[in-house]
Design a protein around this motif. Structure first.
Motif: not given
Ligand code: BJW
Length: 234
Positions: A27-28, A59, A62, A114, A158-159, A182-183, A187
């Motif tokens: 993603f990032r 989607y 993808r 997710h 937000g979900e 994961t980066s 959360y």
């Molecule tokens: C390698 C590699 C190789 C590369 N080998 N490594 C402030 C504080 C806390 C929370 C919040 C806040 N403000 C807002 C929030 C909440 C929000 C949030 O976290 N926002 C942040 C941006 C701050 N979160 C939400 O809204 C979540 N819901 C929620 O919190 O509900 C409340 C609640 C929670 C719990 C109980 C009750 C209520 C929902 C989050 C939904 C995320 N959705 C997404 C997109 C949808 C899916 C899709 O379209 O595919 O999900 S966002 C996107 O990011 C996707 C991923 O699953 C997610 C994480 O990304 P990931 O997997 O970490 O990917 P990258 O690209 O970021 O990183 C890849 C890593 O791999 C890197 O480090 C590379 O170096 C590494 N890498 N190649 C090993 N070969």
């Protein structure tokens, strides 16, 4: 299984980095998916209300990539499936990924927190079904018969992520927690390491680079998942 004892209770968290070497973009960072799309335009419920066709197209593209015959699980997915077989009943894989590469490698004890690219959910009756490769206004829910009410079964910002009670239950009882590819930007997944630390588990991060929450882990290894994960598991 050098690092693990047969008595360990293991929780693994995976992110986009584990599927990167299979050809699915993260993603990032450089060449990430968000390079071409502003996050607010495609991955929020508001975006879907505003422009459902744009979100469905994002989607659908993808989903089509995921269904292409050349896409396959890599050595990291396969190593985790072997680890699960070695620890029956003591292993849970929590993935943030919406692809199906873990299942295709043989993983069974898995939670897609997710959502899943190959599933759709009906906005009218909440029924979850298999998603066609071209979800859109013509799509029809087999449970309630409504047309045009199917959305991707994806957790947007937000979900509430899926099966959170099961995840926290496993984290609170685990002795080993590993976070892979994961980066640490999103959360609640980025906070799981703190829950595992509080449970007294050993915590390890396996990633190409230090994540945003790297300092919360007891141990950290840097490199590509296809090398790090088999080496850690074997
Ligand atoms: C390698 C590699 C190789 C590369 N080998 N490594 C402030 C504080 C806390 C929370 C919040 C806040 N403000 C807002 C929030 C909440 C929000 C949030 O976290 N926002 C942040 C941006 C701050 N979160 C939400 O809204 C979540 N819901 C929620 O919190 O509900 C409340 C609640 C929670 C719990 C109980 C009750 C209520 C929902 C989050 C939904 C995320 N959705 C997404 C997109 C949808 C899916 C899709 O379209 O595919 O999900 S966002 C996107 O990011 C996707 C991923 O699953 C997610 C994480 O990304 P990931 O997997 O970490 O990917 P990258 O690209 O970021 O990183 C890849 C890593 O791999 C890197 O480090 C590379 O170096 C590494 N890498 N190649 C090993 N070969």
């Amino acid at each position: 299984m050098s690092v693990l004892s047969p008595h360990d209770r293991v929780v693994i968290l995976t992110g986009a980095g584990i599927s990167a070497e299979s050809g699915i973009r993260t993603f990032r960072g450089d060449d990430g998916l968000w390079e071409n799309h502003r996050l607010e335009d495609v991955a929020t419920p508001e975006a879907f209300q505003r422009d459902p066709a744009l979100v469905q197209r994002f989607y659908n593209a993808r989903r089509q990539q995921l269904l292409s015959p050349e896409l396959a699980p890599n050595a990291a997915h396969q190593a985790l499936a072997r680890l699960e077989r070695a620890l029956p009943g003591r292993f849970l894989l929590v993935t943030q990924n919406v692809d199906n590469l873990h299942e295709r490698a043989g993983s069974e004890a898995i939670i897609h927190m997710h959502g899943e690219l190959l599933k759709a959910r009906c906005l009218h009756c909440q029924h979850v079904s298999k998603a066609s490769a071209d979800l859109g206004p013509h799509s029809h829910c087999s449970a309630c018969d409504q047309r045009g009410r199917l959305r991707p079964h994806i957790v947007w910002f937000g979900e509430v992520p899926l099966q959170m009670d099961d995840i926290y239950q496993a984290l609170s009882q685990c002795t080993m927690f590993a976070s892979i590819g994961t980066s640490g930007n999103v959360y609640p997944a980025a906070g799981f390491v703190e829950v595992a630390n509080a449970a007294g588990a050993h915590t390890i991060e396996l990633n190409l680079e230090a994540s945003r929450v790297r300092t919360a882990f007891a141990e950290h290894r840097e490199g590509p998942a296809s090398q790090l994960v088999p080496a850690w598991v074997e």
